[in-house]
Every structure is written in C-alpha cells, then in structure tokens.
Design a protein around this motif. Sequence first.
Motif, short mmCIF file in Angstrom:
data_model
loop_
_atom_site.label_atom_id
_atom_site.label_comp_id
_atom_site.label_asym_id
_atom_site.label_seq_id
_atom_site.Cartn_x
_atom_site.Cartn_y
_atom_site.Cartn_z
N UNK A 55 -12.24 2.59 6.81
CA UNK A 55 -11.14 1.65 6.54
C UNK A 55 -9.96 2.37 5.85
N UNK A 56 -8.78 1.82 6.04
CA UNK A 56 -7.59 2.46 5.46
C UNK A 56 -7.01 1.55 4.38
N UNK A 57 -6.54 2.18 3.31
CA UNK A 57 -5.88 1.44 2.24
C UNK A 57 -4.38 1.77 2.27
N UNK A 58 -3.57 0.75 2.11
CA UNK A 58 -2.13 0.98 2.11
C UNK A 58 -1.45 0.23 0.98
N UNK A 64 -0.72 5.73 3.46
CA UNK A 64 -1.98 5.12 3.83
C UNK A 64 -3.11 6.13 3.57
N UNK A 67 -10.54 5.35 3.33
CA UNK A 67 -11.41 5.02 2.19
C UNK A 67 -12.27 6.19 1.75
N UNK B 16 3.19 4.89 8.27
CA UNK B 16 2.09 3.96 8.56
C UNK B 16 2.10 2.64 7.79
N UNK B 17 2.38 2.66 6.49
CA UNK B 17 2.30 1.41 5.72
C UNK B 17 3.31 0.38 6.23
N UNK B 130 -1.27 -3.90 -2.73
CA UNK B 130 -2.19 -3.08 -1.93
C UNK B 130 -2.89 -3.91 -0.87
N UNK B 131 -3.22 -3.28 0.24
CA UNK B 131 -3.92 -3.99 1.31
C UNK B 131 -4.87 -3.05 2.04
N UNK B 132 -5.84 -3.62 2.68
CA UNK B 132 -6.78 -2.85 3.50
C UNK B 132 -6.50 -3.20 4.96
N UNK B 133 -6.41 -2.16 5.76
CA UNK B 133 -6.03 -2.37 7.17
C UNK B 133 -7.04 -3.25 7.90
N UNK B 134 -8.33 -3.09 7.57
CA UNK B 134 -9.35 -3.90 8.26
C UNK B 134 -9.18 -5.40 7.97
#
Lengths: 90, 468
Positions: A55-58, A64, A67, B16-17, B130-134
């Motif tokens: 999973x990626x955090x942004x 980005x 994890x 990306x963000x 903050x956020x998680x892509x999933x």
Amino acid sequence: MSVVRSWSRVKEIARKINRELVLGKSIEALRDLRVEFVKAYEEYINSLPEDKREDMFGHFRGKLIRKKDIPKLLLEDDKLFEMFVRVYGR
Amino acid sequence: MPVRKNVVIVNPAFEPATEYGYPYIERIYKNIKDFYNVGYCPKDDAVKDIVWSKIKELDPLSLVLFGHGNTNVYTGQNYNIIFRVGEVPKELVEGRIFLVLSCLTAKELGKHFVEDLGAWAYLGWEEEYGFWVSHIEEFLGTISTAWSKLFLGELPSIGDVYDYIYKKYTEYYEKYKEKEPDVAEWFLWDRDYMRVIGDKNAHVVKEVKIYHTKIHSQHTVEDTKISWEEREASVKVKGYVEVVETGERLKDVVLKVKVFLDGRLDTEFDVPVKEGGFDFEYDRRLDTFEHTIQIKIILEGFDRSNEVVERYVGDEHLITVRLPLLKTKTKIIAWTEKVKKKSTSMPYSTYNIVVGFKVVDEHGNIINVEEDEFTVEFRDATGYSSGSVKKKDSTFSAESYDLLIPTIRTKPFLVECSITYKPRDPRYAPAYEVLWIPIESNVNWKNPTVWIIILIILLLAGLLSTNP
C-alpha cells in the motif's frame, strides 16, 4: 504476531516518544526509542497480508511512500518520523 | 459582493500525490459545472497568474483549492506559490468561502484569510493531511462528495460539510481499526485536524427547492389527400408545462421537440414556452401508405437561482398519430387449376402446375389489371422459379416451368406459390398472397410390396458394405 498485538506495541512506543517530545526532548535524544519504534512498526507491517505491505501512503506536503519502505525512512527523515509518531502516538 | 454562481477550482497534478487527488477535485468540477460558472484551473493552469486573474474576472463566492501546502502557503502546479501569508490582496479573499485540500494551511493561511482579509469561511487542515492509496475513495472521495454536496445544496453550510466528513471518517476508523489500524488512525488524524475558520453557517446555496414539471398537450391532425400518391399531413400541437407542486404554468423555457416518422427521427426543433403555453405545427408531404408520426416533447431539467435555487426536474411527453392508408385496399384470391406430372425419374420427377387468381377490392369487386403488374414464383425441392402469367378475361393464370419434386414422397410435398401485385394505378394498394399446393405422398405403407422393396434395398446395402 497478530495485527492487534503488534499494533499495540507500535502505539505504546509512539506514545512514549510523543510524551517526551511534548516535554521538550529533541529527536536526537530519543534515538533508542526511535529504533524501537521503527522495529515495532516493521513487525507490525510483517504481520499484515503481503498485498497490504505494498500500500502507498501520501500527503500533500511530500512524496508518496510504499508502506514497507516507511520503517527505513522513519530512521532517515526526522519530519516523517515526527509526523508518524504524532499520528500513532495520540 | 462575490457572485454566488461563480466558483474557482484549482486542481494541479504533477507528482504522484496530486495525481492521485486530481480526479477527486475534477469530480467536483463535473458535478457542479452545469449549475455554476466555474473558473476551472487544472494542471498547468493551476498557477498564481491564472488563478488570480480568474478570481478577479469571476469574483467567485467560493474557491476549491487543492495542492501541496504548508502553514503559511498554498501551492499549485509544480509547487507554484498561489497564496502566501502577507502577499495576498484583500479583494481576492474578502467575503469568499475557501475549501482547501492541502497540508497545514489552516494553521496560518486560513486564519490570515479570515481574520485579516475578511474571508467568509475557510475549511482546511491544520496538520498534514495523509491518505492511503488503497482507501483513496474513502479519504478523498468523501471530501469530493461533501464539497459537491455543498454546491448542490444537499449540505446547506460549510459546518454541515465539516460534520459530514467528520462522521464519515469516524465510520471508516471504526471499520478499519481492527484489520488495518495504521490506516484507521489516519482517518482520525485527518478528522481531528480538519478546521472550519470563520462562519460555520457560510453557504453557497441557501436552499434548493425541487419542482417537478409535467407537459400537457392537445393536438389536431389534418390529413389531406392531394392525389392517390401524395398526402399533406399536418399535426398541430398546443399545450403548457405545469409545475406539479404549485400548479403554476411554467414560462420562459425552451422545449425540445423530436419528430419520428415510422420510428425514424425525421426532424427536431426548439419550441419556446411563453405566457400562454406553447404551440407548434409539424407539416409533411407523404405518400398515401400508412404512417406513424411520433412527437416527443422534452423539457430538460434546469435551475433558476439567486438566493434560493429552484430546481426544475424535466419531463417527456409523447404524442402518437397514425395516418391511415389512403389507397383502395386490394386482395388476391388464388386457386389451383392444374397439377400435372410430366416425367418420372430418380430422385426427382418433374411437375407442371397452373394456378388461377384474381384481384378484388375491399368490397369484393374484381379490379381490372394487367399481367405485368404481377410477379408469380413457385418453390420446388430445389428453390424458386418464376411463372408465366396470362390474362383470361378478368382473371389470370400462372403456369410454372418444370418443377422438381421428390419421386419418393412419404408425406405430401408442398409447392409454394407466391403472387405479388404491384399496381401501376396509384389508387390501389399492393397485395400479396401465398398458395400452398400439395403433391400427395406416393408411398402406401399398408402395401406389403413397399416393405419387400425396402427389405431388398437394406439387404443389398448390407452385402455391399461387407463385400467391398
């Protein structure tokens, strides 16, 4: 280790660090706790299913991050470390 | 005084963000663009010069800002600084609503906007967002939905927007706290550092009233036969549009009219609705065969707004007109005159068939027509062949050429004979008739000789297969 148990360890250390930071200690002075936090976070990530580790955090101040790369970056990047400790150590 | 109907949306996408966030801000734009004048600044347009000139040009009540930020700065495409504390003229901010998806800006920039520059309200984040892509739909999709709802009047005030996001993020925390606690904690963090600075009652739309519409119509049809071949059809329609909730008649709107002739779109045009309603006419020259005219009257939904938005839900209304045949109906009466076997061989025998027929009108009177107005076709075991037509007084006969019929028939063979009448005289409608002529079975199963022959054939077949 289960997700819940490994996560409670992450939170416990994050809270300790957070308290010290609020009391005015510098990040350099908390090196041992930082390493402990990173290890706990790594263990937590390893307790997750494989796909969740990708999973990626942004956020809208930086890049980005994957994890599974976060523990390594927490040791290198003070701002990221402080942010994660504040979020998870509440 | 900022203009309620005008909005500026800043939507950078360059790393990306922001590329992950871009579609969610674009979704807001798509949701509201039919109801607002949107100064949309996507990607390379998300820079200070363009954004500032859009604000000056449109004087928008509200701004949707997305991008990277810090406590005292908000940036657009490639970190281009759009707003920084101390560098923004008051006229760009005063009286406006700011919805800012960025990190930390509520800490200083938001406060500066409201307290020093007179912004009406500022919704943003005091810490990192903050956020998680999933789970991006839950993180950013929630914001996109909430902000769209503010513009569409489904969430009346900026305070309601705050509450909506707060509630949703709490639900998501509860949903994920066991399985993915590191993700769940971010919902709480983002929820708790979301801030509304200024007036929580700030609103883009004060109220939305929904009205349903109903189209009422009456029509008259004039169907004039110009000749046996041509008619002039005219459908006159008049009516009005009712507002269901109030019973009032709607005016100053435009209806779309689509006319379908025999199922195909023939023409379309706009019709204004005035004080007394609407009226229009559809005129068409057509042949004298049967036709169906369908007139679809469409009112598309629209908004009328100032302080209160009045949303009118559209309606569709269909008128169907059937134009009858204006020719004399005709009918073919046919019969078998002669079936003659010409030769026998295997596997087919040849036959010759003669059919008789006449054409009558709807009252049964014989119509005087000529041979060349008919086409006669016979179908045998191999396919279709045409027959020759001869006139005999007021009736006709058609003779087949050599028809191939199976020599051994265990059941009757049906020869199909189709007769088509294509009148030269425009007064008469065409006609078509099919006659089935049976050629009887020639195998008598009760006759023992038939069985003996079959037995011999089977024996011979068996011998041949064993002694090649």
